[in-house]
Design a protein around this motif. Structure first.
Motif, PDB file in Angstrom:
ATOM      1  N   ALA A  33      32.800  31.888 -14.340  1.00 24.00           N
ATOM      2  CA  ALA A  33      31.747  31.346 -13.492  1.00 24.00           C
ATOM      3  C   ALA A  33      31.747  29.824 -13.520  1.00 24.00           C
ATOM      4  CB  ALA A  33      30.386  31.891 -13.936  1.00 24.00           C
ATOM      5  N   ARG A  34      31.959  29.248 -14.702  1.00 28.58           N
ATOM      6  CA  ARG A  34      32.005  27.783 -14.806  1.00 28.58           C
ATOM      7  C   ARG A  34      33.181  27.232 -14.006  1.00 28.58           C
ATOM      8  NH1 ARG A  34      30.464  28.727 -20.231  1.00 28.58           N
ATOM      9  NH2 ARG A  34      32.650  28.661 -20.893  1.00 28.58           N
ATOM     10  N   ARG A  35      34.320  27.871 -14.125  1.00 26.29           N
ATOM     11  CA  ARG A  35      35.505  27.393 -13.400  1.00 26.29           C
ATOM     12  C   ARG A  35      35.315  27.487 -11.884  1.00 26.29           C
ATOM     13  NH1 ARG A  35      41.238  29.311 -16.066  1.00 26.29           N
ATOM     14  NH2 ARG A  35      40.880  28.609 -18.213  1.00 26.29           N
ATOM     15  N   ALA A  36      34.607  28.531 -11.436  1.00 24.50           N
ATOM     16  CA  ALA A  36      34.465  28.786 -10.003  1.00 24.50           C
ATOM     17  C   ALA A  36      33.212  28.157  -9.419  1.00 24.50           C
ATOM     18  CB  ALA A  36      34.465  30.289  -9.738  1.00 24.50           C
ATOM     19  N   GLY A  37      32.425  27.463 -10.242  1.00 28.93           N
ATOM     20  CA  GLY A  37      31.200  26.858  -9.744  1.00 28.93           C
ATOM     21  C   GLY A  37      30.165  27.890  -9.345  1.00 28.93           C
ATOM     22  N   SER A  38      30.134  29.003 -10.079  1.00 28.97           N
ATOM     23  CA  SER A  38      29.216  30.082  -9.780  1.00 28.97           C
ATOM     24  C   SER A  38      28.309  30.319 -10.984  1.00 28.97           C
ATOM     25  CB  SER A  38      30.018  31.354  -9.432  1.00 28.97           C
ATOM     26  OG  SER A  38      29.176  32.436  -9.109  1.00 28.97           O
ATOM     27  N   SER A  39      27.625  31.453 -11.000  1.00 33.14           N
ATOM     28  CA  SER A  39      26.792  31.837 -12.139  1.00 33.14           C
ATOM     29  C   SER A  39      27.263  33.181 -12.665  1.00 33.14           C
ATOM     30  CB  SER A  39      25.320  31.944 -11.727  1.00 33.14           C
ATOM     31  OG  SER A  39      25.130  33.025 -10.824  1.00 33.14           O
ATOM     32  N   ARG A  40      26.888  33.499 -13.900  1.00 34.25           N
ATOM     33  CA  ARG A  40      27.276  34.781 -14.489  1.00 34.25           C
ATOM     34  C   ARG A  40      26.730  35.933 -13.664  1.00 34.25           C
ATOM     35  NH1 ARG A  40      26.098  39.075 -17.459  1.00 34.25           N
ATOM     36  NH2 ARG A  40      27.490  39.648 -19.193  1.00 34.25           N
ATOM     37  N   THR A  41      25.480  35.809 -13.221  1.00 34.86           N
ATOM     38  CA  THR A  41      24.853  36.892 -12.452  1.00 34.86           C
ATOM     39  C   THR A  41      25.558  37.112 -11.121  1.00 34.86           C
ATOM     40  OG1 THR A  41      22.705  36.430 -13.454  1.00 34.86           O
ATOM     41  CG2 THR A  41      22.704  37.663 -11.380  1.00 34.86           C
ATOM     42  N   GLN A  42      25.843  36.016 -10.401  1.00 40.06           N
ATOM     43  CA  GLN A  42      26.517  36.154  -9.116  1.00 40.06           C
ATOM     44  C   GLN A  42      27.903  36.756  -9.292  1.00 40.06           C
ATOM     45  OE1 GLN A  42      27.839  32.552  -7.111  1.00 40.06           O
ATOM     46  NE2 GLN A  42      27.294  33.420  -5.110  1.00 40.06           N
ATOM     47  N   LEU A  43      28.632  36.280 -10.286  1.00 45.44           N
ATOM     48  CA  LEU A  43      29.992  36.769 -10.489  1.00 45.44           C
ATOM     49  C   LEU A  43      29.985  38.234 -10.918  1.00 45.44           C
ATOM     50  CD1 LEU A  43      32.901  35.949 -10.348  1.00 45.44           C
ATOM     51  CD2 LEU A  43      32.768  35.155 -12.713  1.00 45.44           C
ATOM     52  N   SER A  44      29.006  38.613 -11.748  1.00 42.94           N
ATOM     53  CA  SER A  44      28.897  40.014 -12.155  1.00 42.94           C
ATOM     54  C   SER A  44      28.650  40.905 -10.942  1.00 42.94           C
ATOM     55  CB  SER A  44      27.759  40.170 -13.166  1.00 42.94           C
ATOM     56  OG  SER A  44      27.559  41.538 -13.482  1.00 42.94           O
ATOM     57  N   ASP A  45      27.779  40.463 -10.025  1.00 46.76           N
ATOM     58  CA  ASP A  45      27.509  41.250  -8.817  1.00 46.76           C
ATOM     59  C   ASP A  45      28.756  41.398  -7.954  1.00 46.76           C
ATOM     60  OD1 ASP A  45      24.881  41.546  -9.548  1.00 46.76           O
ATOM     61  OD2 ASP A  45      24.111  39.974  -8.224  1.00 46.76           O
TER      62      ASP A  45
END
Length: 272
Positions: A33-45
């Protein structure tokens, strides 16, 4: 999984590949998530196939762990990508601050009345069921209300004059559609110009397109032809189409003249 829709199958398969590549790279959800500029929750979804990744997130994930594989998988899963592009363009429009739009055959989806949308979808996609048509009509209606009633995005729209002469859904439907666009223009929700059908130096022969500017994503270009489209954030593509839009504005009638022509067409429709 037999009850899955095609869109759900795409998201599930894409999410599975992200998880596989993430594990292969020995990354946690937080790390990716850090590498992709996202969040853990968004990436998990996204990994679980319950959220559709935006174009920006897909490109970031491919840069982080895909090395081209995730982009190719997305293209394979979505065929020519047209349906996915529609979702992305709708998403970008809702988040946009500025839209530069050129249309040849119809008014843009976010500026359509319910009856006009229904006529376009019903007759333009005869393979769709009645339920599917209504779902798409209501989705367009919701997006249109957001655009009409919100403070943004600012829209510059150039249309081909022949759009006004078409009678999608019949005279009453077209009259309602033209009146709706006039109201948007008079309320300063859209700056409207028209390229006359008689214009000898018409630069819009390559088809409709729009340039979408958003504060939280790269500027995006969506250009389409008879059967497919192209969504691009390539700076060179954007530069060329900005130049093309400027050329269209240069030969187009001004906003006042365009509104007069549209009001005259409404009067003609009253007599039909």
């Amino acid at each position: 999984m037999n009850d899955e829709t095609a869109d759900e199958r795409v998201m599930r398969r894409y999410g599975q590949e992200i998880r596989r590549l993430r594990n292969e790279s020995e990354l946690t959800l937080e790390g990716l998530a850090r590498r992709a500029g996202s969040s853990r929750t968004q990436l998990s979804d996204v990994e679980r196939g319950v959220a559709r990744p935006s174009a920006r997130l897909r490109h970031s994930l491919d840069d982080a762990i895909g090395h081209g594989r995730l982009n190719r998988l997305w293209e394979d899963l979505t065929g020519d990508g047209q349906e996915a592009w529609r979702y992305e363009v709708a998403e970008l429009v809702l988040a946009a601050t500025v839209i530069y739009d050129y249309e040849v055959l119809v008014f843009p989806a976010h500026m359509q009345t319910e009856a006009y949308s229904r006529a376009l979808i019903r007759y333009g996609a005869p393979w769709m069921s009645t339920q599917e048509v209504e779902e798409e009509v209501q989705a367009r209606k919701t997006r249109g209300e957001h655009v009409a009633n919100g403070s943004g995005p600012k829209i510059w729209l150039v249309i081909d004059e022949t759009i006004m002469a078409r009678r999608y859904g019949g005279a009453a439907t077209m009259r309602e559609q033209l009146s709706y666009v006039v109201d948007l223009a008079e309320g300063e929700r859209v700056t409207l110009q028209m390229v006359r059908a008689s214009e000898p130096c018409h630069p819009g022969n390559s088809g409709p397109f729009n340039i979408i500017t958003s504060p939280k994503a790269p500027d995006a270009l969506f250009a389409e032809n008879a059967r497919e489209g192209q969504l691009s954030t390539n700076p060179e593509h954007l530069r060329r189409y900005r130049m093309l839009f400027a050329a269209l504005q240069g030969v187009a009638a001004g906003p006042a003249e365009t509104l007069t022509a549209m009001r005259n067409e409404i009067k003609r429709l009253d007599d039909e």
